[in-house]
Motif scaffolding. Structure first.
Motif, PDB file in Angstrom:
ATOM      1  N   PHE A   4       0.722  -1.065  -0.053  1.00 19.98           N
ATOM      2  CA  PHE A   4       0.045  -0.007   0.145  1.00 19.98           C
ATOM      3  C   PHE A   4       1.016   1.210   0.051  1.00 19.98           C
ATOM      4  N   VAL A   5       0.495   2.133  -1.002  1.00 20.32           N
ATOM      5  CA  VAL A   5       1.454   3.167  -1.034  1.00 20.32           C
ATOM      6  C   VAL A   5       0.479   4.519  -1.195  1.00 20.32           C
ATOM      7  N   TYR A   6       0.521   5.375  -0.093  1.00 16.85           N
ATOM      8  CA  TYR A   6      -0.064   6.525  -0.119  1.00 16.85           C
ATOM      9  C   TYR A   6       0.634   7.899  -0.818  1.00 16.85           C
ATOM     10  N   ALA A   7       0.402   8.106  -2.090  1.00 21.08           N
ATOM     11  CA  ALA A   7       1.078   9.030  -2.607  1.00 21.08           C
ATOM     12  C   ALA A   7       0.167  10.113  -3.296  1.00 21.08           C
ATOM     13  N   ASP A   8      -0.812  10.991  -2.377  1.00 19.59           N
ATOM     14  CA  ASP A   8      -1.745  11.763  -2.555  1.00 19.59           C
ATOM     15  C   ASP A   8      -1.711  12.698  -1.696  1.00 19.59           C
ATOM     16  N   HIS A   9      -0.434  12.991  -0.739  1.00 24.42           N
ATOM     17  CA  HIS A   9      -0.502  13.863   0.099  1.00 24.42           C
ATOM     18  C   HIS A   9      -0.821  15.449  -0.023  1.00 24.42           C
ATOM     19  N   SER A  10      -0.891  15.693  -1.321  1.00 27.08           N
ATOM     20  CA  SER A  10      -1.285  17.055  -1.812  1.00 27.08           C
ATOM     21  C   SER A  10      -2.886  17.096  -1.481  1.00 27.08           C
ATOM     22  N   ALA A  11      -3.686  16.050  -1.632  1.00 27.97           N
ATOM     23  CA  ALA A  11      -4.926  16.023  -1.133  1.00 27.97           C
ATOM     24  C   ALA A  11      -5.294  15.892   0.125  1.00 27.97           C
ATOM     25  N   LYS A 265      14.707  15.078   2.421  1.00 30.12           N
ATOM     26  CA  LYS A 265      14.550  13.730   2.394  1.00 30.12           C
ATOM     27  C   LYS A 265      13.466  13.443   1.144  1.00 30.12           C
ATOM     28  N   VAL A 266      12.509  14.336   1.082  1.00 31.11           N
ATOM     29  CA  VAL A 266      11.085  14.206   0.570  1.00 31.11           C
ATOM     30  C   VAL A 266      11.787  14.639  -0.982  1.00 31.11           C
ATOM     31  N   SER A 267      12.691  15.742  -1.226  1.00 32.49           N
ATOM     32  CA  SER A 267      13.065  16.007  -2.445  1.00 32.49           C
ATOM     33  C   SER A 267      13.776  15.117  -3.008  1.00 32.49           C
ATOM     34  N   LYS A 268      14.738  14.357  -2.385  1.00 34.54           N
ATOM     35  CA  LYS A 268      15.326  13.152  -3.006  1.00 34.54           C
ATOM     36  C   LYS A 268      14.435  11.949  -3.642  1.00 34.54           C
ATOM     37  N   LEU A 269      13.472  11.545  -2.556  1.00 31.28           N
ATOM     38  CA  LEU A 269      12.313  10.806  -3.163  1.00 31.28           C
ATOM     39  C   LEU A 269      11.861  11.289  -4.476  1.00 31.28           C
ATOM     40  N   ARG A 270      11.233  12.427  -4.514  1.00 35.17           N
ATOM     41  CA  ARG A 270      10.604  13.075  -5.615  1.00 35.17           C
ATOM     42  C   ARG A 270      11.545  12.892  -6.842  1.00 35.17           C
ATOM     43  N   ASP A 271      12.849  13.182  -6.688  1.00 35.10           N
ATOM     44  CA  ASP A 271      13.572  13.301  -7.824  1.00 35.10           C
ATOM     45  C   ASP A 271      13.920  11.841  -8.512  1.00 35.10           C
ATOM     46  N   ASN A 357       5.500  12.539   0.985  1.00 36.12           N
ATOM     47  CA  ASN A 357       5.879  13.362   1.904  1.00 36.12           C
ATOM     48  C   ASN A 357       6.693  12.632   2.909  1.00 36.12           C
ATOM     49  N   GLU A 358       6.981  13.186   4.155  1.00 35.90           N
ATOM     50  CA  GLU A 358       8.081  12.343   4.835  1.00 35.90           C
ATOM     51  C   GLU A 358       7.464  11.082   5.221  1.00 35.90           C
ATOM     52  N   GLU A 359       6.444  10.556   5.225  1.00 34.54           N
ATOM     53  CA  GLU A 359       6.168   9.392   5.573  1.00 34.54           C
ATOM     54  C   GLU A 359       6.423   8.179   4.471  1.00 34.54           C
ATOM     55  N   ASN A 360       6.693   8.799   3.381  1.00 38.14           N
ATOM     56  CA  ASN A 360       7.015   7.899   2.254  1.00 38.14           C
ATOM     57  C   ASN A 360       8.527   7.211   2.165  1.00 38.14           C
ATOM     58  N   THR A 361       8.618   6.177   1.532  1.00 40.17           N
ATOM     59  CA  THR A 361      10.186   5.681   1.731  1.00 40.17           C
ATOM     60  C   THR A 361      10.719   5.336   0.267  1.00 40.17           C
ATOM     61  N   LEU A 362      11.828   5.126   0.325  1.00 33.56           N
ATOM     62  CA  LEU A 362      12.486   4.537  -1.003  1.00 33.56           C
ATOM     63  C   LEU A 362      11.835   3.451  -1.550  1.00 33.56           C
ATOM     64  N   GLU A 363      11.326   2.680  -0.790  1.00 36.16           N
ATOM     65  CA  GLU A 363      10.615   1.376  -1.212  1.00 36.16           C
ATOM     66  C   GLU A 363       9.424   1.658  -1.924  1.00 36.16           C
ATOM     67  N   ASP A 364       8.659   2.830  -1.286  1.00 39.60           N
ATOM     68  CA  ASP A 364       7.571   3.180  -1.978  1.00 39.60           C
ATOM     69  C   ASP A 364       7.961   3.545  -3.396  1.00 39.60           C
ATOM     70  N   VAL A 365       8.808   4.544  -3.446  1.00 41.29           N
ATOM     71  CA  VAL A 365       9.017   5.153  -4.753  1.00 41.29           C
ATOM     72  C   VAL A 365       9.603   4.098  -5.840  1.00 41.29           C
ATOM     73  N   ASP A 366      10.350   2.841  -5.287  1.00 41.23           N
ATOM     74  CA  ASP A 366      10.944   1.761  -6.087  1.00 41.23           C
ATOM     75  C   ASP A 366       9.572   0.881  -6.617  1.00 41.23           C
ATOM     76  N   TYR A 367       8.542   0.994  -5.931  1.00 35.08           N
ATOM     77  CA  TYR A 367       7.377  -0.222  -6.010  1.00 35.08           C
ATOM     78  C   TYR A 367       6.565   0.549  -7.339  1.00 35.08           C
ATOM     79  N   ILE A 368       6.492   2.005  -6.812  1.00 33.67           N
ATOM     80  CA  ILE A 368       5.652   2.762  -8.012  1.00 33.67           C
ATOM     81  C   ILE A 368       6.401   2.680  -9.272  1.00 33.67           C
ATOM     82  N   LEU A 369       7.719   2.801  -9.419  1.00 36.42           N
ATOM     83  CA  LEU A 369       8.511   2.580 -10.515  1.00 36.42           C
ATOM     84  C   LEU A 369       8.643   1.212 -11.054  1.00 36.42           C
ATOM     85  N   SER A 370       8.233   0.243 -10.204  1.00 34.31           N
ATOM     86  CA  SER A 370       8.159  -1.169 -10.846  1.00 34.31           C
ATOM     87  C   SER A 370       6.687  -1.549 -11.562  1.00 34.31           C
TER      88      SER A 370
END
Ligand code: PLP
Length: 396
Positions: A4-11, A265-271, A357-370
């Motif tokens: 489960f990846v919550y990637a809607d923190h602007s909402a 931290k969050v900028s790194k995940l975003r990039d 946001n800061e609750e997201n992790t590298l694993e979240d990003v890599d999961y989205i990318l997969s």
């Protein structure tokens, strides 16, 4: 493996543990009405005062300059409609804003146009940016209010707020900023940045939905929207929602605590996410620039498909995201922000916003990318408007 990846923190965001803990006593035993005179009420009044100071401190304002509201939308409406009435008495009837504001600002301005005010909607460039010169050029002898968002909710563009504030102060024009997306993601100092009014909303920073605030610099006086009791010094009547106000105070304190480490931290995940999408998927474009971008915002458009389809397939693999903005998804019209940066309708329709946001992790990003590239491929294979052959020829 599905996660489960919550990637809607602007909402919206989850209520944090610290905020929940601060708030709960005011939903249970401390239920006094802050306006009453007995001891139980005094506990609520003290809590209100503490929260007001916490919000003020986070913005470098004074506590008496903070007014609690029900949400960001109310704060925007109050600032703009309320100040429009004040400036009208001084013979000023012109407002400057941008074409990419949230509807809480845009539709408020449209409503004022029907009442005889004139509004300039500044156009943005291809990254969603505006210049201070554009604001300066739009000022007339009639201009009484400039309202420009701190950061865009869809494409994450951050605006030159301090420079616009300095210009407005010099020209004796009141400056309001909708900082709903910026608070907690960008350091804010209303005094140093010459901001006269600032809107914020609790649910974007781990407080509950339904609580907001408006900072109003001492000496600036928007007319009240509501009339009633004497709460909020008579400016915003209605029995105070003490529990949610306490939550907002704590959330603001937490939001500015360690803000540099958090945004780094969050900028790194975003990039990582942006780079992965741009290199891993053909015929995609990034909306908004790489500079001056909210630390958690990723907004991309995929040719040949519809954003709604992407959202459904992402949901099926456990990812929460948004197309356009959450407030407009469900509507068939493409986002006004994406059209304003020059996207044709067909491409604007295929847009996806992932907000971290800061609750997201590298694993979240890599999961989205997969999971994202096969989803886009599958949708394109079913799309009547995606011509792979033609695409291959174009990219060859
Ligand atoms: N302004 C901006 C920039 C927003 O992103 C939002 C919500 O998404 C609002 C205003 C409205 O805030 P609220 O949901 O608290 O009414």
């Amino acid at each position: 493996m599905k996660r489960f990846v919550y990637a809607d923190h602007s909402a919206t965001t989850r209520i944090s543990e610290s905020v929940m803990e601060a708030m709960l006593p005011y939903l249970k035993e401390n239920y006094g009405n802050a306006s009453s005179i007995y001891g139980l009420a005094g506990i609520s009044e003290m809590a209100l005062n503490r929260a007001r100071s916490q919000v003020a401190k986070a913005l470098h304002a004074q506590p008496e300059e903070i007014f609690f509201t029900s949400c960001g939308t109310e704060s925007d409406n109050w600032a703009i409609k309320g100040y429009a009435q004040t400036m009208k008495k001084k013979g000023k009837t012109h407002i400057i804003t941008t074409a990419v504001e949230h509807h809480a600002v845009l539709y408020t301005c449209k409503a004022l146009e029907k009442e005889g005010f004139s509004v300039t909607y500044l156009p943005v460039d291809a990254t969603g940016a505006i210049t201070v010169q554009q604001v300066a050029d739009a000022i007339t002898g009639q201009t009484g209010l400039v309202s420009i968002m701190y950061a865009n909710n869809e494409i994450g563009t951050i605006y030159p707020i301090a420079e616009i504030g300095a210009l407005c102060r010099k020209r004796n024009i009141v400056f309001h900023t909708d900082a709903v997306q910026a608070v907690g993601n960008v350091p804010i100092d209303v005094k140093a940045q010459n901001i006269d009014m600032l809107s914020l909303s609790g649910h974007k920073l781990h407080a509950p939905k339904g609580i907001g605030a408006l900072y109003v610099r001492r000496g600036v006086s928007p007319q009240p929207l509501l009339h009633g009791g004497g709460q909020e010094r008579g400016k915003r009547p209605g029995t105070e929602n003490v529990a949610f106000i306490v939550a907002l105070g704590k959330a603001m304190e937490d939001a500015v605590n360690h803000i540099e480490e958090k945004t780094a931290k969050v900028s790194k995940l975003r990039d990582r996410l942006i780079d992965g999408i741009l290199t891993g998927i053909p015929a995609v474009r990034l909306n908004g620039g790489r500079e001056n971008r909210l630390c958690g915002n990723v907004n991309v458009s995929f040719e040949g498909i519809e954003g709604e389809g992407i959202l459904l397939l992402l949901d099926a693999v456990g990812i929460c995201a948004s197309s356009g903005s959450a407030c407009t998804s469900g509507a068939l019209d493409p986002s006004h922000v994406l059209l304003a940066i020059g996207l044709p309708h067909s491409i604007a329709h295929g847009s996806l916003r992932l907000s971290l946001n800061e609750e997201n992790t590298l694993e979240d990003v890599d999961y989205i990318l997969s999971v994202l590239p096969p989803i886009i491929k599958r949708l394109r294979s079913m799309s009547p408007i995606w011509d792979e052959e033609k695409q291959r020829a174009v990219s060859a």
